[in-house]
Design a protein around this motif. Structure first.
Motif, PDB file in Angstrom:
ATOM      1  N   LYS A   1       0.827  -1.209   0.000  1.00 25.86           N
ATOM      2  CA  LYS A   1       0.000   0.000   0.000  1.00 25.86           C
ATOM      3  C   LYS A   1       0.861   1.259   0.000  1.00 25.86           C
ATOM      4  CE  LYS A   1      -4.155  -1.977   2.020  1.00 25.86           C
ATOM      5  NZ  LYS A   1      -5.093  -1.972   3.152  1.00 25.86           N
ATOM      6  N   LYS A   2       1.984   1.217   0.708  1.00 30.13           N
ATOM      7  CA  LYS A   2       2.882   2.359   0.748  1.00 30.13           C
ATOM      8  C   LYS A   2       3.484   2.616  -0.633  1.00 30.13           C
ATOM      9  CE  LYS A   2       7.016   4.031   3.106  1.00 30.13           C
ATOM     10  NZ  LYS A   2       8.146   3.637   3.961  1.00 30.13           N
TER      11      LYS A   2
ATOM     12  N   GLN B   1       4.515 -12.393  -2.776  1.00 25.84           N
ATOM     13  CA  GLN B   1       4.906 -12.527  -1.373  1.00 25.84           C
ATOM     14  C   GLN B   1       3.690 -12.344  -0.460  1.00 25.84           C
ATOM     15  OE1 GLN B   1       8.130  -9.901  -0.460  1.00 25.84           O
ATOM     16  NE2 GLN B   1       8.337 -10.617   1.625  1.00 25.84           N
ATOM     17  N   ALA B   2       2.819 -11.416  -0.820  1.00 27.92           N
ATOM     18  CA  ALA B   2       1.597 -11.189  -0.042  1.00 27.92           C
ATOM     19  C   ALA B   2       0.665 -12.392  -0.158  1.00 27.92           C
ATOM     20  CB  ALA B   2       0.898  -9.927  -0.521  1.00 27.92           C
ATOM     21  N   TYR B   3       0.513 -12.919  -1.379  1.00 21.04           N
ATOM     22  CA  TYR B   3      -0.331 -14.096  -1.578  1.00 21.04           C
ATOM     23  C   TYR B   3       0.175 -15.262  -0.739  1.00 21.04           C
ATOM     24  CZ  TYR B   3      -3.200 -12.400  -5.474  1.00 21.04           C
ATOM     25  OH  TYR B   3      -4.114 -11.738  -6.240  1.00 21.04           O
ATOM     26  N   LYS B   4       1.475 -15.442  -0.709  1.00 21.61           N
ATOM     27  CA  LYS B   4       2.068 -16.536   0.063  1.00 21.61           C
ATOM     28  C   LYS B   4       1.763 -16.369   1.548  1.00 21.61           C
ATOM     29  CE  LYS B   4       6.501 -18.762   0.961  1.00 21.61           C
ATOM     30  NZ  LYS B   4       7.947 -18.742   0.683  1.00 21.61           N
ATOM     31  N   ALA B   5       1.888 -15.139   2.048  1.00 17.61           N
ATOM     32  CA  ALA B   5       1.629 -14.880   3.462  1.00 17.61           C
ATOM     33  C   ALA B   5       0.161 -15.140   3.801  1.00 17.61           C
ATOM     34  CB  ALA B   5       2.015 -13.443   3.805  1.00 17.61           C
ATOM     35  N   TYR B   6      -0.744 -14.677   2.927  1.00 15.59           N
ATOM     36  CA  TYR B   6      -2.175 -14.901   3.167  1.00 15.59           C
ATOM     37  C   TYR B   6      -2.516 -16.385   3.120  1.00 15.59           C
ATOM     38  CZ  TYR B   6      -3.607 -10.008   3.138  1.00 15.59           C
ATOM     39  OH  TYR B   6      -3.792  -8.686   3.462  1.00 15.59           O
TER      40      TYR B   6
ATOM     41  N   ALA C   1      -8.987 -14.854   0.945  1.00 16.14           N
ATOM     42  CA  ALA C   1      -9.350 -14.663  -0.461  1.00 16.14           C
ATOM     43  C   ALA C   1      -9.822 -13.236  -0.711  1.00 16.14           C
ATOM     44  CB  ALA C   1     -10.437 -15.661  -0.858  1.00 16.14           C
ATOM     45  N   ARG C   2     -10.618 -12.708   0.197  1.00 12.23           N
ATOM     46  CA  ARG C   2     -11.135 -11.348   0.050  1.00 12.23           C
ATOM     47  C   ARG C   2     -10.006 -10.319   0.086  1.00 12.23           C
ATOM     48  NH1 ARG C   2     -13.965 -11.326   4.345  1.00 12.23           N
ATOM     49  NH2 ARG C   2     -12.551 -10.121   5.634  1.00 12.23           N
ATOM     50  N   LYS C   3      -9.089 -10.491   1.004  1.00  9.47           N
ATOM     51  CA  LYS C   3      -7.996  -9.529   1.141  1.00  9.47           C
ATOM     52  C   LYS C   3      -7.038  -9.603  -0.045  1.00  9.47           C
ATOM     53  CE  LYS C   3      -8.363  -9.208   6.102  1.00  9.47           C
ATOM     54  NZ  LYS C   3      -7.729  -9.285   7.406  1.00  9.47           N
ATOM     55  N   LYS C   4      -6.810 -10.813  -0.552  1.00  6.33           N
ATOM     56  CA  LYS C   4      -5.966 -10.945  -1.748  1.00  6.33           C
ATOM     57  C   LYS C   4      -6.634 -10.270  -2.934  1.00  6.33           C
ATOM     58  CE  LYS C   4      -5.350 -15.399  -2.010  1.00  6.33           C
ATOM     59  NZ  LYS C   4      -4.859 -16.765  -2.246  1.00  6.33           N
ATOM     60  N   SER C   5      -7.936 -10.450  -3.059  1.00  9.27           N
ATOM     61  CA  SER C   5      -8.682  -9.856  -4.162  1.00  9.27           C
ATOM     62  C   SER C   5      -8.648  -8.338  -4.091  1.00  9.27           C
ATOM     63  CB  SER C   5     -10.124 -10.356  -4.128  1.00  9.27           C
ATOM     64  OG  SER C   5     -10.896  -9.709  -5.087  1.00  9.27           O
ATOM     65  N   ARG C   6      -8.833  -7.793  -2.908  1.00  2.00           N
ATOM     66  CA  ARG C   6      -8.836  -6.350  -2.751  1.00  2.00           C
ATOM     67  C   ARG C   6      -7.454  -5.750  -2.984  1.00  2.00           C
ATOM     68  NH1 ARG C   6     -12.926  -5.692   2.430  1.00  2.00           N
ATOM     69  NH2 ARG C   6     -14.790  -6.308   1.283  1.00  2.00           N
ATOM     70  N   LEU C   7      -6.424  -6.488  -2.608  1.00  2.00           N
ATOM     71  CA  LEU C   7      -5.063  -6.026  -2.854  1.00  2.00           C
ATOM     72  C   LEU C   7      -4.774  -6.002  -4.354  1.00  2.00           C
ATOM     73  CD1 LEU C   7      -2.853  -5.196  -0.894  1.00  2.00           C
ATOM     74  CD2 LEU C   7      -1.945  -7.503  -1.029  1.00  2.00           C
TER      75      LEU C   7
ATOM     76  N   LYS D   1      -4.416  -3.028  -9.646  1.00  6.53           N
ATOM     77  CA  LYS D   1      -4.951  -2.812 -11.006  1.00  6.53           C
ATOM     78  C   LYS D   1      -5.425  -1.377 -11.173  1.00  6.53           C
ATOM     79  CE  LYS D   1      -6.286  -7.360 -12.598  1.00  6.53           C
ATOM     80  NZ  LYS D   1      -7.380  -8.188 -13.090  1.00  6.53           N
ATOM     81  N   LYS D   2      -6.078  -0.862 -10.147  1.00  5.92           N
ATOM     82  CA  LYS D   2      -6.567   0.513 -10.209  1.00  5.92           C
ATOM     83  C   LYS D   2      -5.396   1.502 -10.284  1.00  5.92           C
ATOM     84  CE  LYS D   2      -9.579   3.722  -7.756  1.00  5.92           C
ATOM     85  NZ  LYS D   2     -10.353   3.958  -6.528  1.00  5.92           N
ATOM     86  N   ALA D   3      -4.346   1.217  -9.544  1.00  9.42           N
ATOM     87  CA  ALA D   3      -3.168   2.101  -9.548  1.00  9.42           C
ATOM     88  C   ALA D   3      -2.445   2.030 -10.891  1.00  9.42           C
ATOM     89  CB  ALA D   3      -2.220   1.728  -8.414  1.00  9.42           C
ATOM     90  N   ALA D   4      -2.481   0.856 -11.524  1.00 12.84           N
ATOM     91  CA  ALA D   4      -1.784   0.689 -12.804  1.00 12.84           C
ATOM     92  C   ALA D   4      -2.484   1.442 -13.931  1.00 12.84           C
ATOM     93  CB  ALA D   4      -1.686  -0.793 -13.147  1.00 12.84           C
TER      94      ALA D   4
END
Length: 89
Positions: free
Chosen positions: A36-37, A53-58, A73-79, A84-87
């Motif tokens: 996020k940062k 790395q985030a997916y692995k941790a979740y 699953a929800r948190k991975k999807s939102r991340l 995608k929105k930032a890109a």
């Protein structure tokens, strides 16, 4: 305080599990916070590099029942949606 021996054993087991659960949660929080940062700073490529790395941790946290499967699953999807929105900007 527990009275029976099985309750005492369960208390000890719970204390051990607490250490692992906190470690998993902290890992998830740290990688999510760093992504996020990076997005906030506009470094989308670096954030995308941290996504596996985030997916692995979740997934690890969900597998060990530290967090529920649906929450992971929800948190991975939102991340992913955030990236995608930032890109597109």
């Amino acid at each position: 305080m527990p009275i029976t021996s099985s309750a005492k054993k369960a208390l000890r087991a719970g204390e051990r599990k607490k250490v692992y659960n906190l470690r998993r949660k902290k890992t998830v929080e740290n990688v999510t916070k760093s992504i996020k940062k990076l997005v906030k700073e506009g470094k989308v490529k670096e954030a995308n590099a941290l996504l596996p790395q985030a997916y692995k941790a979740y997934d690890k946290a969900a597998k060990a029942n530290t967090i529920k499967d649906g929450a992971a699953a929800r948190k991975k999807s939102r991340l992913n949606a955030l990236l995608k929105k930032a890109a597109t900007k």
